[in-house]
Design a protein around this motif. Structure first.
Motif, PDB file in Angstrom:
ATOM      1  N   VAL A 110       0.848  -1.199   0.000  1.00  0.00           N
ATOM      2  CA  VAL A 110       0.000   0.000   0.000  1.00  0.00           C
ATOM      3  C   VAL A 110       0.879   1.243   0.000  1.00  0.00           C
ATOM      4  CG1 VAL A 110      -1.803   1.282   1.220  1.00  0.00           C
ATOM      5  CG2 VAL A 110      -1.751  -1.201   1.401  1.00  0.00           C
ATOM      6  N   ALA A 111       0.571   2.169  -0.890  1.00  0.00           N
ATOM      7  CA  ALA A 111       1.214   3.493  -0.861  1.00  0.00           C
ATOM      8  C   ALA A 111       0.189   4.492  -0.331  1.00  0.00           C
ATOM      9  CB  ALA A 111       1.687   3.899  -2.244  1.00  0.00           C
ATOM     10  N   ILE A 112       0.702   5.448   0.436  1.00  0.00           N
ATOM     11  CA  ILE A 112      -0.149   6.410   1.142  1.00  0.00           C
ATOM     12  C   ILE A 112       0.193   7.826   0.706  1.00  0.00           C
ATOM     13  CG2 ILE A 112      -0.512   7.415   3.437  1.00  0.00           C
ATOM     14  CD1 ILE A 112       0.124   4.680   4.603  1.00  0.00           C
ATOM     15  N   MET A 113      -0.823   8.641   0.577  1.00  0.00           N
ATOM     16  CA  MET A 113      -0.609  10.068   0.316  1.00  0.00           C
ATOM     17  C   MET A 113      -1.807  10.820   0.883  1.00  0.00           C
ATOM     18  SD  MET A 113      -1.328  10.058  -3.767  1.00  0.00           S
ATOM     19  CE  MET A 113      -2.911   9.583  -4.445  1.00  0.00           C
ATOM     20  N   GLY A 114      -1.706  12.133   0.967  1.00  0.00           N
ATOM     21  CA  GLY A 114      -2.844  12.868   1.499  1.00  0.00           C
ATOM     22  C   GLY A 114      -2.712  14.360   1.279  1.00  0.00           C
ATOM     23  N   ALA A 115      -3.877  15.010   1.219  1.00  0.00           N
ATOM     24  CA  ALA A 115      -3.930  16.465   1.043  1.00  0.00           C
ATOM     25  C   ALA A 115      -4.878  17.040   2.082  1.00  0.00           C
ATOM     26  CB  ALA A 115      -4.439  16.799  -0.357  1.00  0.00           C
ATOM     27  N   SER A 116      -4.454  18.157   2.677  1.00  0.00           N
ATOM     28  CA  SER A 116      -5.352  18.838   3.612  1.00  0.00           C
ATOM     29  C   SER A 116      -5.175  20.339   3.462  1.00  0.00           C
ATOM     30  CB  SER A 116      -5.070  18.413   5.053  1.00  0.00           C
ATOM     31  OG  SER A 116      -4.016  19.174   5.599  1.00  0.00           O
ATOM     32  N   THR A 117      -6.162  21.054   3.953  1.00  0.00           N
ATOM     33  CA  THR A 117      -6.070  22.511   3.888  1.00  0.00           C
ATOM     34  C   THR A 117      -5.256  23.051   5.065  1.00  0.00           C
ATOM     35  OG1 THR A 117      -8.208  22.601   5.000  1.00  0.00           O
ATOM     36  CG2 THR A 117      -8.220  22.820   2.606  1.00  0.00           C
ATOM     37  N   GLY A 118      -4.887  22.183   5.984  1.00  0.00           N
ATOM     38  CA  GLY A 118      -4.079  22.586   7.135  1.00  0.00           C
ATOM     39  C   GLY A 118      -2.601  22.681   6.777  1.00  0.00           C
ATOM     40  N   ASN A 119      -1.807  23.022   7.794  1.00  0.00           N
ATOM     41  CA  ASN A 119      -0.375  23.256   7.572  1.00  0.00           C
ATOM     42  C   ASN A 119       0.457  21.988   7.562  1.00  0.00           C
ATOM     43  OD1 ASN A 119      -0.572  26.010   7.368  1.00  0.00           O
ATOM     44  ND2 ASN A 119      -0.414  26.318   9.580  1.00  0.00           N
ATOM     45  N   GLY A 142       7.188   2.988   3.003  1.00  0.00           N
ATOM     46  CA  GLY A 142       7.630   4.035   3.932  1.00  0.00           C
ATOM     47  C   GLY A 142       7.782   5.418   3.312  1.00  0.00           C
ATOM     48  N   LYS A 143       8.525   5.488   2.209  1.00  0.00           N
ATOM     49  CA  LYS A 143       8.839   6.795   1.641  1.00  0.00           C
ATOM     50  C   LYS A 143       8.770   6.763   0.118  1.00  0.00           C
ATOM     51  CE  LYS A 143      11.227   8.961   5.278  1.00  0.00           C
ATOM     52  NZ  LYS A 143      12.295   9.753   5.795  1.00  0.00           N
ATOM     53  N   PRO A 144       8.604   7.867  -0.548  1.00  0.00           N
ATOM     54  CA  PRO A 144       8.514   9.215   0.010  1.00  0.00           C
ATOM     55  C   PRO A 144       7.166   9.494   0.654  1.00  0.00           C
ATOM     56  CG  PRO A 144       8.204   9.306  -2.356  1.00  0.00           C
ATOM     57  CD  PRO A 144       8.518   7.881  -2.019  1.00  0.00           C
ATOM     58  N   LEU A 169       6.999  14.680  -5.982  1.00  0.00           N
ATOM     59  CA  LEU A 169       6.951  13.684  -4.910  1.00  0.00           C
ATOM     60  C   LEU A 169       5.979  12.558  -5.255  1.00  0.00           C
ATOM     61  CD1 LEU A 169       6.994  15.840  -1.666  1.00  0.00           C
ATOM     62  CD2 LEU A 169       8.582  13.989  -2.241  1.00  0.00           C
ATOM     63  N   LEU A 170       4.867  12.937  -5.850  1.00  0.00           N
ATOM     64  CA  LEU A 170       3.867  11.935  -6.235  1.00  0.00           C
ATOM     65  C   LEU A 170       4.462  10.975  -7.268  1.00  0.00           C
ATOM     66  CD1 LEU A 170       1.102  10.670  -6.303  1.00  0.00           C
ATOM     67  CD2 LEU A 170       0.259  12.623  -7.603  1.00  0.00           C
ATOM     68  N   GLN A 171       5.172  11.543  -8.227  1.00  0.00           N
ATOM     69  CA  GLN A 171       5.820  10.712  -9.248  1.00  0.00           C
ATOM     70  C   GLN A 171       6.815   9.739  -8.584  1.00  0.00           C
ATOM     71  OE1 GLN A 171       7.103  13.371 -12.276  1.00  0.00           O
ATOM     72  NE2 GLN A 171       6.558  11.913 -13.887  1.00  0.00           N
ATOM     73  N   GLU A 172       7.587  10.264  -7.637  1.00  0.00           N
ATOM     74  CA  GLU A 172       8.554   9.408  -6.910  1.00  0.00           C
ATOM     75  C   GLU A 172       7.839   8.303  -6.141  1.00  0.00           C
ATOM     76  OE1 GLU A 172      11.262  11.443  -4.238  1.00  0.00           O
ATOM     77  OE2 GLU A 172      11.561  13.008  -5.736  1.00  0.00           O
ATOM     78  N   VAL A 175       6.800   5.483  -8.545  1.00  0.00           N
ATOM     79  CA  VAL A 175       7.954   4.672  -8.950  1.00  0.00           C
ATOM     80  C   VAL A 175       8.369   3.765  -7.784  1.00  0.00           C
ATOM     81  CG1 VAL A 175      10.397   4.772  -9.593  1.00  0.00           C
ATOM     82  CG2 VAL A 175       8.752   6.316 -10.696  1.00  0.00           C
ATOM     83  N   ALA A 176       8.395   4.348  -6.581  1.00  0.00           N
ATOM     84  CA  ALA A 176       8.776   3.570  -5.391  1.00  0.00           C
ATOM     85  C   ALA A 176       7.771   2.441  -5.138  1.00  0.00           C
ATOM     86  CB  ALA A 176       8.861   4.481  -4.172  1.00  0.00           C
ATOM     87  N   LEU A 177       6.497   2.684  -5.441  1.00  0.00           N
ATOM     88  CA  LEU A 177       5.486   1.640  -5.241  1.00  0.00           C
ATOM     89  C   LEU A 177       5.752   0.455  -6.175  1.00  0.00           C
ATOM     90  CD1 LEU A 177       2.914   0.554  -3.925  1.00  0.00           C
ATOM     91  CD2 LEU A 177       1.580   1.840  -5.615  1.00  0.00           C
ATOM     92  N   GLY A 178       6.107   0.737  -7.417  1.00  0.00           N
ATOM     93  CA  GLY A 178       6.437  -0.340  -8.364  1.00  0.00           C
ATOM     94  C   GLY A 178       7.575  -1.202  -7.820  1.00  0.00           C
ATOM     95  N   LYS A 179       8.596  -0.549  -7.269  1.00  0.00           N
ATOM     96  CA  LYS A 179       9.748  -1.291  -6.724  1.00  0.00           C
ATOM     97  C   LYS A 179       9.351  -2.054  -5.463  1.00  0.00           C
ATOM     98  CE  LYS A 179      13.220   1.921  -8.452  1.00  0.00           C
ATOM     99  NZ  LYS A 179      14.041   3.092  -8.104  1.00  0.00           N
ATOM    100  N   TRP A 180       8.473  -1.440  -4.659  1.00  0.00           N
ATOM    101  CA  TRP A 180       8.001  -2.062  -3.411  1.00  0.00           C
ATOM    102  C   TRP A 180       7.223  -3.348  -3.720  1.00  0.00           C
ATOM    103  CZ3 TRP A 180       9.125  -2.341   1.382  1.00  0.00           C
ATOM    104  CH2 TRP A 180       8.195  -2.568   2.402  1.00  0.00           C
TER     105      TRP A 180
END
Ligand SMILES: Cc1cc2nc3c(=O)[nH]c(=O)nc-3n(C[C@H](O)[C@H](O)[C@H](O)COP(=O)(O)O)c2cc1C
Length: 193
Positions: A110-119, A142-144, A169-172, A175-180
């Motif tokens: 599983v790869a994780i990402m997220g967007a929020s209006t906070g800081n 784990g990363k990015p 970062l999303l692109q990275e 790519v990292a997910l494919g390797k994972w």
């Protein structure tokens, strides 16, 4: 060049909001998918609230979701942050997918990402999400870390991800997910754990 068996990624957004930044982040991921990988976005809206009395059989939208998770080589989760954690929508979906008999999240990259209006760009939600995923036996990458803070500045009014750093970062991440996947759960290999 055509690739015979592309890796199939299932994307889910933890927000049902029509103009959701997280769903928009998944759309950006579709655009930025590396060669040899495909991303299909699954809408969590039809899933009912989890009820342990309603597991035999699973409601139709739940059975469909569980099957799609099982078939995918990996998941890509876009999580909003609600009150320093993940949304009820996302937790509900994970609860449904965690249940026996097949437990389709077990051993799933599983790869994780997220967007929020906070800081802090969902950092607290992502930490909770990692904890939950680890509990159900999924294999979070784990990363990015893709943390899109002040999302209203990172997307244009049509919901396109315009922030160059976030796009990179999303692109990275993809790519990292494919390797994972190749490392922990190669297609055709044994199901981990
Ligand atoms: C119930 C609720 C709680 C929220 N809590 C947080 C929070 O803890 N941290 C944060 O950065 N943003 C928080 N927000 C703002 C969200 O980041 C913002 O609404 C965002 O647009 C939600 O994601 P979406 O665009 O994908 O729907 C909250 C919003 C709601 C509706």
């Amino acid at each position: 060049m055509t690739i015979a068996n592309p890796l199939h990624i299932l994307g889910i957004s933890g927000s049902l909001r029509r103009a959701s930044y997280n769903t928009a982040l998944l759309r950006a991921a579709v655009e930025l998918m590396p060669p040899g990988m495909t991303l299909e976005v699954f809408d969590l809206a039809p899933l009912p609230m989890f009820n342990q009395d309603a597991e035999r059989p699973f409601p139709k939208p739940v059975a469909e979701f569980r099957a799609r998770v099982a078939q995918a080589d990996a998941l890509l989760i876009a999580t909003p942050e609600y009150n320093s954690s993940i949304s009820g929508v996302l937790k509900n979906a994970i609860d449904w997918a965690s249940r026996p008999p097949q437990q389709p999240l077990k051993g799933k990259p599983v790869a994780i990402m997220g967007a929020s209006t906070g800081n802090f760009g969902t950092v607290r939600a992502q930490l909770h999400l990692r904890q939950i995923l680890t509990h159900v036996g999924a294999l979070p990458l784990g990363k990015p870390e893709v943390l899109v803070a002040r999302a209203e500045q990172a997307f244009d009014s049509a919901g396109n991800l315009t922030d160059a750093t976030a796009r990179g970062l999303l692109q990275e991440l993809l790519v990292a997910l494919g390797k994972w996947i190749a490392l922990v759960a190669p297609p055709g290999g044994p199901r981990p754990m």
